[in-house]
Design an enzyme around this catalytic site. Structure first.
Site, PDB file in Angstrom:
ATOM      1  N   HIS A 251      -3.729   0.217  -3.579  1.00 23.08           N
ATOM      2  CA  HIS A 251      -3.161   1.408  -2.946  1.00 23.08           C
ATOM      3  C   HIS A 251      -2.160   0.978  -1.877  1.00 23.08           C
ATOM      4  O   HIS A 251      -2.203  -0.149  -1.393  1.00 23.08           O
ATOM      5  CB  HIS A 251      -4.263   2.259  -2.314  1.00 23.08           C
ATOM      6  CG  HIS A 251      -5.159   2.910  -3.325  1.00 23.08           C
ATOM      7  ND1 HIS A 251      -6.247   2.259  -3.871  1.00 23.08           N
ATOM      8  CD2 HIS A 251      -5.115   4.127  -3.917  1.00 23.08           C
ATOM      9  CE1 HIS A 251      -6.833   3.059  -4.751  1.00 23.08           C
ATOM     10  NE2 HIS A 251      -6.174   4.206  -4.799  1.00 23.08           N
TER      11      HIS A 251
ATOM     12  N   CYS B 274      -0.043  -8.745 -17.135  1.00 23.72           N
ATOM     13  CA  CYS B 274       1.163  -8.942 -17.964  1.00 23.72           C
ATOM     14  C   CYS B 274       2.098 -10.018 -17.449  1.00 23.72           C
ATOM     15  O   CYS B 274       3.070 -10.363 -18.111  1.00 23.72           O
ATOM     16  CB  CYS B 274       1.924  -7.622 -18.100  1.00 23.72           C
ATOM     17  SG  CYS B 274       2.889  -7.175 -16.647  1.00 23.72           S
TER      18      CYS B 274
ATOM     19  N   CYS C  40       1.483 -10.123 -11.895  1.00 20.17           N
ATOM     20  CA  CYS C  40       0.462  -9.227 -12.434  1.00 20.17           C
ATOM     21  C   CYS C  40      -0.490 -10.046 -13.301  1.00 20.17           C
ATOM     22  O   CYS C  40      -0.050 -10.757 -14.210  1.00 20.17           O
ATOM     23  CB  CYS C  40       1.128  -8.130 -13.262  1.00 20.17           C
ATOM     24  SG  CYS C  40      -0.051  -7.071 -14.136  1.00 20.17           S
TER      25      CYS C  40
ATOM     26  N   ASP D 196       0.324   2.169   7.256  1.00 19.80           N
ATOM     27  CA  ASP D 196      -0.082   1.568   8.527  1.00 19.80           C
ATOM     28  C   ASP D 196       0.217   0.059   8.554  1.00 19.80           C
ATOM     29  O   ASP D 196      -0.500  -0.709   9.180  1.00 19.80           O
ATOM     30  CB  ASP D 196      -1.582   1.815   8.769  1.00 19.80           C
ATOM     31  CG  ASP D 196      -2.445   1.258   7.639  1.00 19.80           C
ATOM     32  OD1 ASP D 196      -1.912   0.539   6.763  1.00 19.80           O
ATOM     33  OD2 ASP D 196      -3.652   1.545   7.623  1.00 19.80           O
TER      34      ASP D 196
ATOM     35  N   CYS E 150      -8.261  -6.003   6.429  1.00 18.93           N
ATOM     36  CA  CYS E 150      -8.914  -4.939   5.656  1.00 18.93           C
ATOM     37  C   CYS E 150      -9.798  -5.492   4.545  1.00 18.93           C
ATOM     38  O   CYS E 150     -10.567  -4.755   3.932  1.00 18.93           O
ATOM     39  CB  CYS E 150      -7.888  -3.949   5.096  1.00 18.93           C
ATOM     40  SG  CYS E 150      -6.926  -4.593   3.707  1.00 18.93           S
TER      41      CYS E 150
ATOM     42  N   CYS F 235       3.121  -2.834 -17.180  1.00 21.15           N
ATOM     43  CA  CYS F 235       1.971  -2.644 -18.084  1.00 21.15           C
ATOM     44  C   CYS F 235       1.072  -1.499 -17.664  1.00 21.15           C
ATOM     45  O   CYS F 235       0.110  -1.188 -18.359  1.00 21.15           O
ATOM     46  CB  CYS F 235       1.170  -3.932 -18.213  1.00 21.15           C
ATOM     47  SG  CYS F 235       0.204  -4.362 -16.749  1.00 21.15           S
TER      48      CYS F 235
ATOM     49  N   HIS G 279      -3.718  -1.019 -12.893  1.00 17.84           N
ATOM     50  CA  HIS G 279      -4.016  -0.670 -11.503  1.00 17.84           C
ATOM     51  C   HIS G 279      -3.982  -1.916 -10.630  1.00 17.84           C
ATOM     52  O   HIS G 279      -4.576  -2.936 -10.962  1.00 17.84           O
ATOM     53  CB  HIS G 279      -5.410  -0.034 -11.437  1.00 17.84           C
ATOM     54  CG  HIS G 279      -5.895   0.239 -10.049  1.00 17.84           C
ATOM     55  ND1 HIS G 279      -5.452   1.315  -9.312  1.00 17.84           N
ATOM     56  CD2 HIS G 279      -6.774  -0.421  -9.266  1.00 17.84           C
ATOM     57  CE1 HIS G 279      -6.051   1.302  -8.123  1.00 17.84           C
ATOM     58  NE2 HIS G 279      -6.857   0.262  -8.074  1.00 17.84           N
TER      59      HIS G 279
ATOM     60  N   CYS H 226       1.281  -1.599 -11.838  1.00 16.95           N
ATOM     61  CA  CYS H 226       2.356  -2.462 -12.339  1.00 16.95           C
ATOM     62  C   CYS H 226       3.284  -1.615 -13.200  1.00 16.95           C
ATOM     63  O   CYS H 226       2.834  -0.927 -14.108  1.00 16.95           O
ATOM     64  CB  CYS H 226       1.747  -3.603 -13.151  1.00 16.95           C
ATOM     65  SG  CYS H 226       2.976  -4.585 -14.039  1.00 16.95           S
TER      66      CYS H 226
ATOM     67  N   ARG I  49       1.518  -0.962   4.022  1.00 20.77           N
ATOM     68  CA  ARG I  49       0.496  -1.961   3.674  1.00 20.77           C
ATOM     69  C   ARG I  49       0.108  -1.759   2.214  1.00 20.77           C
ATOM     70  O   ARG I  49      -0.584  -0.805   1.890  1.00 20.77           O
ATOM     71  CB  ARG I  49      -0.735  -1.813   4.574  1.00 20.77           C
ATOM     72  CG  ARG I  49      -1.938  -2.654   4.126  1.00 20.77           C
ATOM     73  CD  ARG I  49      -3.071  -2.642   5.157  1.00 20.77           C
ATOM     74  NE  ARG I  49      -3.551  -1.302   5.452  1.00 20.77           N
ATOM     75  CZ  ARG I  49      -4.655  -0.749   4.919  1.00 20.77           C
ATOM     76  NH1 ARG I  49      -5.393  -1.427   4.066  1.00 20.77           N
ATOM     77  NH2 ARG I  49      -5.008   0.478   5.253  1.00 20.77           N
TER      78      ARG I  49
ATOM     79  N   CYS J  58      -2.201  -2.698  -0.305  1.00 22.59           N
ATOM     80  CA  CYS J  58      -3.558  -3.239  -0.272  1.00 22.59           C
ATOM     81  C   CYS J  58      -3.959  -3.479  -1.733  1.00 22.59           C
ATOM     82  O   CYS J  58      -4.215  -2.534  -2.476  1.00 22.59           O
ATOM     83  CB  CYS J  58      -4.437  -2.193   0.408  1.00 22.59           C
ATOM     84  SG  CYS J  58      -6.141  -2.652   0.565  1.00 22.59           S
TER      85      CYS J  58
HETATM   86 FE    FE Z   1       1.447  -5.766 -15.366  1.00 24.21          FE
END
Ligand code: FE
Length: 131
Positions: free
Chosen positions: A106, A51, A48, A110, A66, A100, A103, A97, A118, A120
């Site tokens: 997603h 963090c 991440c 598929d 993608c 922490c 974001h 995560c 997946r 992504c």
């Molecule tokens: Fe994190």
């Protein structure tokens, strides 16, 4: 057990680059095919970017086409949390995560075997530690 990290948005803003802050803390999305790790095949561990928690292992990464780094599984199921996301008139599953709350991206149904998933993930949410 993960030790949760809680910081104020002011602290995150100080520690992260503006683009990291926009994606990780404001649930932004980097432009497709621009991220540092889209085509990366380097063996290692993806942490991440906020963090440092281990999130994905390079052997689960695949070329989805993608425009974002794609993985078929997190390193452990407890390293990411999933949330229903109905923004932009779509029904998607957001991935954050677990340590922490930042974001990451997603997850879509598929992906390839063995999971059919997946993940992504924005490159800017990750930091590759080569092994
Ligand atoms: Fe994190």
């Amino acid at each position: 057990m993960t030790d949760k990290i809680q910081k104020t948005e002011e602290e995150w803003r100080r520690e992260l680059t503006p683009e990291q802050y926009r994606v990780l803390r404001e649930k932004g999305t980097e432009s497709p095919f621009t991220g540092e790790y889209v085509d990366t095949d380097t063996p290692g561990v993806y942490l991440c970017a906020a963090c440092g928690q281990e999130l994905f292992l390079s052997f689960t990464k695949f070329h989805s086409g993608c425009g974002w780094p794609s993985f078929f599984a997190p390193s452990k199921s407890e390293t990411v949390d999933e949330h229903e996301d109905t923004s932009f008139g779509m029904r998607r599953v957001e991935v954050t995560c677990s340590r922490c709350g930042s974001h990451l991206g997603h997850v879509f149904p598929d992906g390839p075997r063995p999971t059919g998933l997946r993940y992504c993930i924005n490159s800017v949410s990750l930091k590759l530690e080569p092994k």
